[in-house]
Motif scaffolding. Structure first.
Motif, short mmCIF file in Angstrom:
data_model
loop_
_atom_site.label_atom_id
_atom_site.label_comp_id
_atom_site.label_asym_id
_atom_site.label_seq_id
_atom_site.Cartn_x
_atom_site.Cartn_y
_atom_site.Cartn_z
N UNK A 65 0.84 -1.20 0.00
CA UNK A 65 0.00 0.00 0.00
C UNK A 65 0.87 1.25 0.00
N UNK A 66 2.18 1.04 -0.09
CA UNK A 66 3.14 2.15 -0.12
C UNK A 66 3.73 2.24 -1.53
N UNK A 67 3.20 3.15 -2.32
CA UNK A 67 3.58 3.24 -3.74
C UNK A 67 5.06 3.54 -3.92
N UNK A 68 5.64 4.34 -3.04
CA UNK A 68 7.05 4.71 -3.19
C UNK A 68 7.96 3.51 -2.98
N UNK A 69 7.69 2.74 -1.92
CA UNK A 69 8.49 1.55 -1.67
C UNK A 69 8.31 0.51 -2.78
N UNK A 70 7.07 0.34 -3.21
CA UNK A 70 6.81 -0.60 -4.31
C UNK A 70 7.64 -0.23 -5.54
N UNK A 71 7.59 1.02 -5.90
CA UNK A 71 8.30 1.50 -7.09
C UNK A 71 9.78 1.14 -7.02
N UNK A 72 10.39 1.32 -5.84
CA UNK A 72 11.81 1.00 -5.68
C UNK A 72 12.06 -0.49 -5.80
N UNK A 73 11.15 -1.31 -5.26
CA UNK A 73 11.31 -2.76 -5.34
C UNK A 73 11.24 -3.26 -6.78
N UNK A 74 10.31 -2.69 -7.55
CA UNK A 74 10.16 -3.14 -8.94
C UNK A 74 11.35 -2.70 -9.79
N UNK A 75 11.90 -1.52 -9.50
CA UNK A 75 13.09 -1.09 -10.22
C UNK A 75 14.28 -1.99 -9.85
N UNK A 76 14.31 -2.46 -8.60
CA UNK A 76 15.36 -3.40 -8.20
C UNK A 76 15.23 -4.70 -8.97
N UNK A 77 14.00 -5.19 -9.15
CA UNK A 77 13.78 -6.41 -9.93
C UNK A 77 14.23 -6.22 -11.38
N UNK A 78 13.92 -5.06 -11.95
CA UNK A 78 14.36 -4.78 -13.32
C UNK A 78 15.88 -4.83 -13.42
N UNK A 79 16.54 -4.24 -12.43
CA UNK A 79 18.00 -4.25 -12.46
C UNK A 79 18.55 -5.67 -12.31
N UNK A 80 17.93 -6.49 -11.46
CA UNK A 80 18.36 -7.88 -11.30
C UNK A 80 18.26 -8.61 -12.64
N UNK A 81 17.19 -8.34 -13.38
CA UNK A 81 17.04 -8.93 -14.71
C UNK A 81 18.17 -8.47 -15.63
N UNK A 82 18.48 -7.17 -15.59
CA UNK A 82 19.55 -6.63 -16.43
C UNK A 82 20.89 -7.25 -16.05
N UNK A 83 21.13 -7.42 -14.77
CA UNK A 83 22.38 -8.02 -14.32
C UNK A 83 22.52 -9.45 -14.86
#
Length: 351
Positions: A226-244
Motif C-alpha cells: 500500500x506504499x507506492x514509493x516503496x513498491x516503485x523501488x522494489x520493482x526497479x530493483x527487480x528490473x535491475x536484477x534482470x539486467x544483471x
C-alpha cells in the motif's frame, strides 16, 4: 391440705410452659439455621454461576469486539488505503461480475474461469492494480507472502554491490542510461539510486523470508503493497536484477559457454542483441509505457529462480492456455501462479 398443694401445681405449669417454649425456640432455631444454610448455599451457587456467566460473557464480548474491530479495520483500511493487491474474492463471483453478456469472448472467458475452478481447483482471485508494473507486483507479492527464499546465486553475492560491479568490473558505462520507469531518471547518480533500490529489496526479502507465520506475512504484505514509493523501488530493483542476469549470460556467451535457450532467443533479436540494446529498447520502458513481454517473464523467472505458471484465459482450449516461465525450470525451484486475460495485466489465483 388443698392450699399446701397449689404451689406444686403452679410449678409444674411453669415448667411445662418453659419446656414447650424451649422446644419451640429450638425448632425455630433449627428451621432458621436450615434456612440460613440453604440461603447461603443458594447465594454461593448464585455467585459462582454469575461469576462464570461474567467470565463467559466477558470472553464472548471480547471476541465480538475483536471480530468487529477486524471487520471495521479491514473495511476502512481497504476504503482509505489503496492496496495494489486486493483481498481474495470468490473466483466465479468475480467472473460473473466482470464477464456479462453473450458475446463469443465473454462466453470464452466464463468457460476459462470455470476450467480454473473445477479442474485446477482455484477458488479465489486477488486483483492486482492495473499498471505497467503489475506483472512484477504479482510475482513479488507471492514471493514475499509465501516466504520464498533468495535464489541460490543471490546467497553467494552481495546484490547491493551489483550496480558498481557492472560499472567497475565489467566496464558497463552505459548503465548510466538506465531509466527508472515513469521517472525517466538518468545521470551520474543512477548508481546511488539503483543501490538504494537493491538494498531495499534485499532488506525486505530477508525480513519476509525470516517470518514463519503465514498470517503475519500477509499482514506485512498489505502494509508494504500500500506504499507506492516503496513498491516503485522494489520493482526497479527487480528490473535491475534482470539486467544483471542478462549481462552475466551475455559475457558467458562471448566466452563460448553454453547458455539457456531463452537467452539465445533474446540475443537473436535486433532490439536486444546485447545488454545495452535490451535495456534501452525494452527494460527502460517497463513501468512507464509497457509491462513485461513473454520473454521478459522468462528472464524474470530465471533471475529469481522461480517457476512462474501463467493461466492465459484468452488462450482457453489451446496448448498456450497454461504456460511456464522458464519452460524448463529446475525441479527445486518454487512455483508461483498468475492469471491473465490479455497478456498485459495479471492477477493472482488462490488455490
Amino acid at each position: 391440705m388443698c392450699h399446701g398443694r397449689s404451689p406444686v401445681g403452679g410449678s409444674d405449669q411453669v415448667h411445662s410452659w418453659t419446656l414447650a417454649t424451649s422446644q419451640a425456640l429450638d425448632t425455630i432455631w433449627r428451621m432458621a439455621k436450615g434456612f440460613v444454610m440453604l440461603a447461603v448455599s443458594f447465594l454461593v451457587a448464585a455467585v459462582c454461576y454469575f461469576r462464570r456467566l461474567h467470565l463467559y460473557s466477558g470472553h464472548k464480548l471480547k471476541w465480538w469486539i475483536g471480530y468487529l474491530q477486524r471487520k471495521f479495520k479491514s473495511k476502512y483500511f481497504h476504503s482509505y488505503i489503496s492496496l495494489s493487491v486486493e483481498a481474495e474474492v470468490d473466483l466465479l463471483s468475480y467472473c460473473a461480475r466482470e464477464w456479462k453478456g453473450e458475446t463469443p469472448r465473454t462466453k470464452l472467458m466464463r468457460k476459462a474461469y470455470e476450467e480454473l475452478f473445477w479442474r485446477h481447483h482455484i477458488k479465489c482471485v486477488r486483483q492486482v492494480k492495473r499498471d505497467n508494473y503489475d506483472a512484477l507486483r504479482s510475482v513479488l507479492f507471492q514471493i514475499f507472502s509465501q516466504g520464498i527464499s533468495f535464489p541460490s546465486w543471490m546467497k553467494e553475492k552481495d546484490i547491493v554491490k551489483l550496480p558498481e560491479k557492472l560499472l567497475f568490473s565489467q566496464g558497463c558505462n552505459w548503465i548510466q542510461q538506465y531509466s527508472f520507469g515513469p521517472e525517466k531518471y538518468t545521470g551520474s547518480n543512477v548508481f546511488g539510486k539503483l543501490r538504494k533500490c537493491v538494498e531495499l529489496l534485499k532488506t525486505q526479502w530477508t525480513e519476509f523470508n525470516g517470518i514463519r507465520d503465514y498470517h503475519k506475512r500477509g499482514s506485512m504484505c498489505n502494509t508494504l503493497f500500500s506504499d507506492a514509493i516503496l513498491e516503485y523501488k522494489l520493482y526497479e530493483a527487480l528490473k535491475f536484477i534482470m539486467l544483471y542476469q542478462v549481462t552475466e549470460v551475455y559475457e558467458q556467451m562471448k566466452m563460448k559457454k553454453v547458455i539457456p535457450s531463452l537467452f539465445r532467443l533474446l540475443f537473436s533479436r535486433e532490439t536486444s542483441s546485447d545488454p545495452l540494446s535490451f535495456m534501452m529498447n525494452h527494460l527502460n520502458s517497463i513501468g512507464d509505457t509497457c509491462g513485461l513481454e513473454q520473454i521478459d517473464m522468462f528472464i524474470l523467472g530465471y533471475s529469481l529462480e522461480v517457476k512462474i505458471k501463467v493461466f492465459r484465459l484468452f488462450k482457453f482450449n489451446s496448448r498456450d492456455f497454461e504456460v511456464c516461465y522458464p519452460e524448463e525450470p529446475l525441479r527445486d525451484w518454487p512455483e508461483i501462479s498468475l492469471l491473465t486475460e490479455n497478456d498485459r495485466h495479471y492477477h493472482i489465483p488462490v488455490f
